[in-house]
Design a protein around this motif. Structure first.
Motif, mmCIF file in Angstrom:
data_model
loop_
_atom_site.group_PDB
_atom_site.id
_atom_site.type_symbol
_atom_site.label_atom_id
_atom_site.label_comp_id
_atom_site.label_asym_id
_atom_site.label_seq_id
_atom_site.Cartn_x
_atom_site.Cartn_y
_atom_site.Cartn_z
ATOM 1 N N ASP A 1 0.983 -1.107 -0.037
ATOM 2 C CA ASP A 1 -0.063 0.116 -0.034
ATOM 3 C C ASP A 1 0.986 1.249 0.113
ATOM 4 O OD1 ASP A 1 -2.742 1.733 0.419
ATOM 5 O OD2 ASP A 1 -1.373 2.066 2.333
ATOM 6 N N PHE A 2 1.906 1.480 1.000
ATOM 7 C CA PHE A 2 2.707 2.437 0.923
ATOM 8 C C PHE A 2 3.590 2.474 -0.450
ATOM 9 C CE2 PHE A 2 6.847 4.572 1.682
ATOM 10 C CZ PHE A 2 6.519 5.881 2.538
ATOM 11 N N ASP B 1 2.707 1.730 -3.583
ATOM 12 C CA ASP B 1 1.812 1.982 -4.566
ATOM 13 C C ASP B 1 1.187 3.594 -4.486
ATOM 14 O OD1 ASP B 1 1.976 -0.531 -5.527
ATOM 15 O OD2 ASP B 1 -0.044 -1.203 -4.807
ATOM 16 N N HIS B 2 1.217 3.948 -3.127
ATOM 17 C CA HIS B 2 0.825 5.498 -3.082
ATOM 18 C C HIS B 2 1.786 6.598 -2.447
ATOM 19 C CE1 HIS B 2 -2.728 2.625 -2.521
ATOM 20 N NE2 HIS B 2 -3.400 3.595 -3.454
ATOM 21 N N ARG B 3 2.939 6.141 -2.509
ATOM 22 C CA ARG B 3 4.138 7.024 -2.182
ATOM 23 C C ARG B 3 4.376 8.110 -3.018
ATOM 24 N NH1 ARG B 3 6.243 3.889 -5.494
ATOM 25 N NH2 ARG B 3 8.350 4.392 -6.573
ATOM 26 N N TRP B 4 4.765 9.307 -2.519
ATOM 27 C CA TRP B 4 5.129 10.400 -3.288
ATOM 28 C C TRP B 4 6.426 10.030 -3.859
ATOM 29 C CZ3 TRP B 4 9.260 13.667 -3.706
ATOM 30 C CH2 TRP B 4 8.946 14.948 -4.528
ATOM 31 N N HIS B 5 6.559 10.041 -5.271
ATOM 32 C CA HIS B 5 7.743 9.876 -5.898
ATOM 33 C C HIS B 5 7.879 10.826 -7.240
ATOM 34 C CE1 HIS B 5 4.860 6.987 -7.540
ATOM 35 N NE2 HIS B 5 5.320 7.138 -8.873
ATOM 36 N N GLY B 6 7.611 12.129 -6.685
ATOM 37 C CA GLY B 6 7.848 13.097 -7.978
ATOM 38 C C GLY B 6 6.387 14.010 -8.175
ATOM 39 N N GLN B 7 6.635 14.960 -8.770
ATOM 40 C CA GLN B 7 5.443 16.049 -8.705
ATOM 41 C C GLN B 7 4.327 15.540 -9.276
ATOM 42 O OE1 GLN B 7 6.666 19.661 -10.866
ATOM 43 N NE2 GLN B 7 4.507 20.407 -10.480
ATOM 44 N N THR C 1 2.411 13.011 -7.968
ATOM 45 C CA THR C 1 2.058 11.491 -7.685
ATOM 46 C C THR C 1 1.419 11.336 -6.445
ATOM 47 O OG1 THR C 1 4.415 11.253 -6.454
ATOM 48 C CG2 THR C 1 4.298 10.811 -8.885
ATOM 49 N N SER C 2 1.602 12.055 -5.363
ATOM 50 C CA SER C 2 0.726 11.563 -4.387
ATOM 51 C C SER C 2 0.534 12.925 -3.304
ATOM 52 C CB SER C 2 1.112 10.679 -3.388
ATOM 53 O OG SER C 2 0.496 10.262 -2.278
ATOM 54 N N ASN C 3 -0.670 13.163 -2.901
ATOM 55 C CA ASN C 3 -0.624 14.192 -1.924
ATOM 56 C C ASN C 3 -0.856 13.767 -0.482
ATOM 57 O OD1 ASN C 3 -0.148 16.423 -3.540
ATOM 58 N ND2 ASN C 3 -2.495 16.394 -4.255
ATOM 59 N N SER C 4 -1.255 12.459 -0.221
ATOM 60 C CA SER C 4 -1.623 11.889 1.033
ATOM 61 C C SER C 4 -0.289 10.929 1.753
ATOM 62 C CB SER C 4 -2.773 11.124 0.991
ATOM 63 O OG SER C 4 -2.833 10.073 -0.074
ATOM 64 N N TYR C 5 0.622 10.548 0.832
ATOM 65 C CA TYR C 5 1.641 9.653 1.357
ATOM 66 C C TYR C 5 3.018 10.294 1.036
ATOM 67 C CZ TYR C 5 -1.133 5.460 1.738
ATOM 68 O OH TYR C 5 -2.264 4.503 2.107
ATOM 69 N N PRO C 6 3.962 10.382 2.011
ATOM 70 C CA PRO C 6 5.287 10.811 1.657
ATOM 71 C C PRO C 6 6.084 9.951 0.867
ATOM 72 C CG PRO C 6 5.302 9.656 4.001
ATOM 73 C CD PRO C 6 3.683 9.613 3.489
ATOM 74 N N SER C 7 7.312 10.351 0.615
ATOM 75 C CA SER C 7 8.139 9.555 -0.098
ATOM 76 C C SER C 7 8.705 8.563 0.820
ATOM 77 C CB SER C 7 9.505 10.492 -0.736
ATOM 78 O OG SER C 7 10.235 10.854 0.574
ATOM 79 N N VAL C 8 9.557 7.687 0.100
ATOM 80 C CA VAL C 8 10.234 6.430 1.157
ATOM 81 C C VAL C 8 11.226 7.004 2.117
ATOM 82 C CG1 VAL C 8 9.540 4.519 -0.467
ATOM 83 C CG2 VAL C 8 11.821 5.888 -0.914
ATOM 84 N N ASN C 9 11.492 8.264 1.643
ATOM 85 C CA ASN C 9 12.548 8.777 2.680
ATOM 86 C C ASN C 9 11.957 9.421 4.063
ATOM 87 O OD1 ASN C 9 15.006 9.738 3.754
ATOM 88 N ND2 ASN C 9 15.066 11.709 2.246
#
Length: 143
Positions: A23-24, A26-32, A34-42
């Motif tokens: 889930d994380f 699939d929904h993570r932020w990985h660029g402009q 892409t996601s407004n609800s999950y952070p990046s993997v960092n």
């Protein structure tokens, strides 16, 4: 149990080489865009790991704790076998849980004074091990 919120600290903590959940990923932020609800993997970088509402999830659940299905052979059939009674059964403890919680289990336990060895950790899922399911098959014979 219904109406309970939990703090899912597992979203941001990695204790070894664990992977992120599907889930994380699939929904993570990985660029402009892409996601407004999950952070990046960092998660550990910047302020992503600070306590915030993203970690809070519904802890509502319904669990089947114990279920047993059995059959007792009629006495006249058992007596033909030279016994009084035969019962065959299957038993399941904790076979299913229904929840939208994304951690292993919404049953995190803990207490205000001592939860998992840390003070004040009630309602915080911080690498809590889930309850095991146990299945039994048995035969009771009375001679």
């Amino acid at each position: 149990m219904a109406g309970v919120d939990l703090y899912n600290a597992n979203k941001g903590l990695r204790y070894g080489n664990e992977n992120f959940t599907q889930d994380f990923y699939d929904h993570r932020w990985h660029g402009q865009g892409t996601s407004n609800s999950y952070p990046s993997v960092n998660i550990g970088g910047g302020q992503n790991y600070y306590a915030n509402s993203w970690y809070v999830e519904s802890g509502s659940y319904f669990r089947i704790r114990n279920i047993q299905l059995g059959y007792t052979m009629p006495g006249d059939y058992a007596s033909k076998l030279g016994i009084q009674k035969v019962r065959i059964y299957v038993n399941a403890q904790n076979p299913a849980i229904f929840t939208k919680y994304k951690g292993f289990s919404p049953e995190v336990g803990g207490s205000i004074l001592n939860g998992g060895g840390l003070p004040g950790t009630i309602g915080i899922d911080n690498d809590v091990y889930p309850i095991s399911a146990i299945y039994n098959l048995g035969v009771n014979v009375t001679f």
